[in-house]
Design an enzyme around this catalytic site. Structure first.
Site, PDB file in Angstrom:
ATOM      1  CB  CYS A  68     -24.231   7.920   3.919  1.00  0.00           C
ATOM      2  SG  CYS A  68     -23.547   9.244   3.532  1.00  0.00           S
ATOM      3  CB  CYS A  94     -20.492   9.909   4.764  1.00  0.00           C
ATOM      4  SG  CYS A  94     -20.748   8.051   4.260  1.00  0.00           S
ATOM      5  CE  LYS A 128     -15.916  10.935   7.429  1.00  0.00           C
ATOM      6  NZ  LYS A 128     -16.052   9.361   6.970  1.00  0.00           N
ATOM      7  CE1 TYR A 135     -29.905  12.304   1.802  1.00  0.00           C
ATOM      8  CE2 TYR A 135     -30.488  10.199   1.461  1.00  0.00           C
ATOM      9  CZ  TYR A 135     -29.856  11.018   1.455  1.00  0.00           C
ATOM     10  OH  TYR A 135     -28.407  11.028   0.884  1.00  0.00           O
ATOM     11  CB  ALA A 192      -5.547  -0.265  11.793  1.00  0.00           C
ATOM     12  N   GLY A 193      -8.631   0.391  10.073  1.00  0.00           N
ATOM     13  CA  GLY A 193      -9.149   0.719   8.619  1.00  0.00           C
ATOM     14  C   GLY A 193      -9.905   2.101   8.684  1.00  0.00           C
ATOM     15  CE1 TYR A 194     -12.209   4.448   3.051  1.00  0.00           C
ATOM     16  CE2 TYR A 194     -11.951   2.205   3.168  1.00  0.00           C
ATOM     17  CZ  TYR A 194     -11.943   3.120   2.475  1.00  0.00           C
ATOM     18  OH  TYR A 194     -11.904   2.974   1.136  1.00  0.00           O
ATOM     19  CB  ALA A 216      -9.655   2.358  13.047  1.00  0.00           C
ATOM     20  CD  GLU A 261     -12.885   8.366   7.724  1.00  0.00           C
ATOM     21  OE1 GLU A 261     -13.971   8.051   8.185  1.00  0.00           O
ATOM     22  OE2 GLU A 261     -12.911   8.381   6.302  1.00  0.00           O
ATOM     23  CB  THR A 288     -22.083   6.845   0.355  1.00  0.00           C
ATOM     24  OG1 THR A 288     -22.132   6.622   1.736  1.00  0.00           O
ATOM     25  CG2 THR A 288     -23.736   7.729   0.107  1.00  0.00           C
ATOM     26  CG  HIS A 291       2.623  28.451  -9.350  1.00  0.00           C
ATOM     27  ND1 HIS A 291       3.326  27.402  -8.458  1.00  0.00           N
ATOM     28  CD2 HIS A 291       3.452  29.560  -8.740  1.00  0.00           C
ATOM     29  CE1 HIS A 291       4.338  27.847  -7.762  1.00  0.00           C
ATOM     30  NE2 HIS A 291       4.201  29.327  -7.970  1.00  0.00           N
ATOM     31  CD  GLU A 311       2.169  24.428  -8.796  1.00  0.00           C
ATOM     32  OE1 GLU A 311       2.355  24.856  -9.995  1.00  0.00           O
ATOM     33  OE2 GLU A 311       2.463  25.045  -7.673  1.00  0.00           O
TER      34      GLU A 311
HETATM   35  P1  NDP Z   1     -12.308  -1.597   7.474  1.00  0.00           P
HETATM   36  O1  NDP Z   1     -12.480  -3.075   6.918  1.00  0.00           O
HETATM   37  O2  NDP Z   1     -11.640  -0.341   6.740  1.00  0.00           O
HETATM   38  O3  NDP Z   1     -11.210  -2.038   8.525  1.00  0.00           O
HETATM   39  C1  NDP Z   1     -11.356  -2.860   9.480  1.00  0.00           C
HETATM   40  C2  NDP Z   1     -10.181  -3.132  10.455  1.00  0.00           C
HETATM   41  O4  NDP Z   1     -10.534  -3.996  11.312  1.00  0.00           O
HETATM   42  C3  NDP Z   1      -9.048  -3.619   9.699  1.00  0.00           C
HETATM   43  O5  NDP Z   1      -8.080  -2.777  10.385  1.00  0.00           O
HETATM   44  C4  NDP Z   1      -8.798  -5.193  10.060  1.00  0.00           C
HETATM   45  O6  NDP Z   1      -7.785  -5.627  10.106  1.00  0.00           O
HETATM   46  C5  NDP Z   1      -9.633  -5.224  11.475  1.00  0.00           C
HETATM   47  N1  NDP Z   1     -10.546  -6.152  11.573  1.00  0.00           N
HETATM   48  C6  NDP Z   1     -11.325  -6.922  10.773  1.00  0.00           C
HETATM   49  N2  NDP Z   1     -11.991  -7.887  11.558  1.00  0.00           N
HETATM   50  C7  NDP Z   1     -11.466  -7.933  12.763  1.00  0.00           C
HETATM   51  C8  NDP Z   1     -11.554  -8.936  13.636  1.00  0.00           C
HETATM   52  N3  NDP Z   1     -12.461  -9.812  13.707  1.00  0.00           N
HETATM   53  N4  NDP Z   1     -10.840  -8.697  14.858  1.00  0.00           N
HETATM   54  C9  NDP Z   1     -10.011  -7.696  14.898  1.00  0.00           C
HETATM   55  N5  NDP Z   1      -9.773  -6.869  14.054  1.00  0.00           N
HETATM   56  C10 NDP Z   1     -10.547  -7.009  13.063  1.00  0.00           C
HETATM   57  O7  NDP Z   1     -13.532  -1.368   8.072  1.00  0.00           O
HETATM   58  P2  NDP Z   1     -14.106   0.037   9.005  1.00  0.00           P
HETATM   59  O8  NDP Z   1     -15.025  -0.737  10.160  1.00  0.00           O
HETATM   60  O9  NDP Z   1     -13.230   0.923   9.367  1.00  0.00           O
HETATM   61  O10 NDP Z   1     -15.027   0.386   8.060  1.00  0.00           O
HETATM   62  C11 NDP Z   1     -16.216  -0.282   7.269  1.00  0.00           C
HETATM   63  C12 NDP Z   1     -16.432   0.327   6.062  1.00  0.00           C
HETATM   64  O11 NDP Z   1     -17.170   1.238   5.810  1.00  0.00           O
HETATM   65  C13 NDP Z   1     -15.152   0.234   5.359  1.00  0.00           C
HETATM   66  O12 NDP Z   1     -14.509  -0.690   4.665  1.00  0.00           O
HETATM   67  C14 NDP Z   1     -15.568   1.452   4.169  1.00  0.00           C
HETATM   68  O13 NDP Z   1     -15.989   0.672   2.879  1.00  0.00           O
HETATM   69  C15 NDP Z   1     -16.697   1.955   4.798  1.00  0.00           C
HETATM   70  N6  NDP Z   1     -16.357   3.432   5.358  1.00  0.00           N
HETATM   71  C16 NDP Z   1     -16.071   4.485   4.404  1.00  0.00           C
HETATM   72  C17 NDP Z   1     -15.363   5.601   4.794  1.00  0.00           C
HETATM   73  C18 NDP Z   1     -14.752   6.473   3.674  1.00  0.00           C
HETATM   74  O14 NDP Z   1     -15.138   6.561   2.609  1.00  0.00           O
HETATM   75  N7  NDP Z   1     -14.212   7.570   4.063  1.00  0.00           N
HETATM   76  C19 NDP Z   1     -15.328   6.034   6.164  1.00  0.00           C
HETATM   77  C20 NDP Z   1     -15.833   5.060   6.939  1.00  0.00           C
HETATM   78  C21 NDP Z   1     -16.411   3.748   6.493  1.00  0.00           C
HETATM   79  P3  NDP Z   1      -6.656  -6.066   9.022  1.00  0.00           P
HETATM   80  O15 NDP Z   1      -7.169  -5.237   7.938  1.00  0.00           O
HETATM   81  O16 NDP Z   1      -5.294  -6.060   9.562  1.00  0.00           O
HETATM   82  O17 NDP Z   1      -7.073  -7.581   8.890  1.00  0.00           O
END
Ligand code: NDP
Length: 449
Positions: free
Chosen positions: A43, A48, A51, A100, A177-179, A181, A183, A313, A438, A443
């Site tokens: 983090c 975090c 980032k 820390y 396409a998760g967190y 990606a 961000e 975190t 307002h 709101e």
């Molecule tokens: P995520 O779990 O958010 O996303 C992973 C992505 O990778 C998904 O789109 C998934 O596809 C794809 N994927 C998973 N495995 C494979 C694979 N073997 N091959 C190809 N694609 C794959 O993970 P992140 O790496 O983005 O983040 C990790 C964790 O860190 C998060 O889960 C979150 O808990 C934490 N985090 C939190 C943040 C916040 O609070 N703002 C910021 C950054 C991280 P699909 O879903 O389509 O299967």
């Protein structure tokens, strides 16, 4: 005299390990914490904190453009220095790392700057071969980026390296396409890169409310981000000019300057010696624990991302606090995982707490959904065609608000307060009974029809 060197030996000084160590030490335990890299963990050092600072830095690209509509003369060739932003961010990371460290030391926890592995139920072995014993061992080693197997994957980077780049690449392909990606797609795009986001499925940000994710997808595409769905890696080839050619199923190859993997994170249990103490792992390699964070070895506990419960975190911190209070403070506590708010710091951010509409429809008999789809006044004056969407999901029988989901400026800040109400089980009528403040975006939450 105790038969052990320490009451508690913590492996990993990230957010969870640091909290557990300092609270246990404050309760009077003799604590050592081993850290092989830098105190602060993912983090603080490469997650975090840096980032979020990059997100702030990147957002100026839009803010400076919008500023002209608010009367400011911003030159068209307004220059940006990546090295200045990067170095200032890394300096801030150093400051927090030091804070820390000081906190641990001032609470009386001994920091051992070495890798430690488990060599028995009450024993750890340090990298220099020294053995230490402890009545209790806490595993708080976190997780690392998972990289899908494909030829040439070694040419890609992960978020770990993204904070240290020499320059912002012109063309970036982000896998996942998760967190992370979404961000980093926002950060690199705002800083001038052409960003391709490729994912193996059709979904972005699985787990978030569908309408909110769709809105992020529309806005991101409108801004110029390119999405490639149902795309699995076939290979990454380094070309003679240093560019990377990415081949993928169902799409034409893409030629880019940088590939970044953001495809989930795996627990750091490999080579940790947990088998020597009979600590069982799940299929993902995460330490299996009970409600009190105890592993299948009675003297070994685990908290945070290494347990792969919720990889956030504040959860690791709560688990660290509960662990230390339970074992050393005589306070029986278990962490409550219900209604944990979360946000993605994309451009614009999204945030949510509680059940999505789909979850509520599956779990509750009847559901009422209220929403507000609006253009924030700041966007109107800036000529920015970007709409915010707020959704409130209620139990149709009781009127209780079971989920709130939002996309738009500052939603992460707004959801934190709204989460208190959702966690407290308040009803829609109680939201409505609160007078609007307002003019704000928030709101909308008390004006939903
Ligand atoms: P995520 O779990 O958010 O996303 C992973 C992505 O990778 C998904 O789109 C998934 O596809 C794809 N994927 C998973 N495995 C494979 C694979 N073997 N091959 C190809 N694609 C794959 O993970 P992140 O790496 O983005 O983040 C990790 C964790 O860190 C998060 O889960 C979150 O808990 C934490 N985090 C939190 C943040 C916040 O609070 N703002 C910021 C950054 C991280 P699909 O879903 O389509 O299967």
């Amino acid at each position: 005299m105790s038969e052990f060197d320490y009451d508690l030996f913590v492996i990993g000084a990230g957010s969870g390990g640091t909290r557990a160590s300092r609270v246990a030490a404050a309760h009077g335990a003799r604590v050592a914490v081993a850290e092989e890299y830098r105190v602060g963990g993912t983090c603080v050092i490469r997650g975090c904190v840096p980032k979020k600072l990059l997100v702030y830095g990147a957002h100026f690209a839009e803010d400076l453009r919008d500023a002209r509509h608010f009367g400011w003369d911003v030159p068209p060739d307004c220059a940006f220095s990546w090295p200045r932003l990067r170095d200032n961010v890394l300096k801030e990371v150093d400051r927090i790392n030091q804070a820390y460290t000081t906190t641990l030391e001032s609470n009386g926890a001994e920091i051992i700057h070495q890798r430690a592995t488990v060599s028995g139920p009450n024993e750890v072995t340090l990298a220099d071969g020294t053995k230490k014993t402890a009545k209790t061992i806490l595993i708080a080693v976190g997780a690392h980026p998972a990289i899908p197997e494909c030829p040439g994957h070694e040419h890609g980077i992960t978020s770990n390296e993204a904070f240290h780049l020499e320059a912002v690449p012109k063309r970036v392909l982000i896998a996942g396409a998760g967190y992370i990606a979404n961000e980093f797609a926002g950060i690199f795009h705002q800083l001038g890169a052409h960003v391709i986001l490729m994912n193996r499925t059709k979904d972005i940000l699985r787990g978030y409310d569908l309408q909110i994710r769709d809105r992020l997808l529309q806005i991101s595409m409108m801004k110029g981000l390119e999405f490639r769905f149902d795309a699995t890696f076939q290979g990454i080839e380094k070309l003679d000019d240093g560019c990377l050619k990415v081949s993928m199923a169902n799409h034409e190859p893409a030629v880019v300057d940088m590939v970044m993997f953001a495809t989930g994170r795996k627990p750091n249990t490999h080579g940790l010696g947990l088998d020597t103490a009979g600590v069982e792992l799940d299929d993902m390699g995460a330490v299996k624990v009970d409600d009190h964070n105890r592993s299948t070895c009675p003297s070994i506990y685990a908290i945070g991302d290494v347990t792969n419960r919720i990889q956030l975190t504040p959860i690791a911190i709560r688990e660290g606090q509960a662990f230390a209070d339970n074992l050393f403070g005589g306070k029986a506590t278990v962490v409550d995982y219900d209604c944990v708010p979360s946000a993605v710091f994309s451009h614009p951010p999204i945030a949510g707490v509680g059940m999505t509409e789909a979850e509520a429809r599956q779990k509750l008999g009847s559901v009422k959904v209220y929403s507000s789809d609006f253009r924030p006044m700041k966007n109107v004056l800036a000529g920015r065609d970007e709409r915010a969407l707020y959704k409130m999901v209620c139990d149709g029988e009781t009127d209780r608000v079971v989920g709130i989901h939002m996309i738009g400026p500052e939603v992460a800040e707004i959801i934190q307060s709204a989460a208190v109400a959702v966690k407290a089980g308040l009803t829609k009528a109680q939201f409505d009974a609160t007078v609007a403040l307002h003019p704000t975006m928030a709101e909308e939450l008390v004006l939903l029809k």
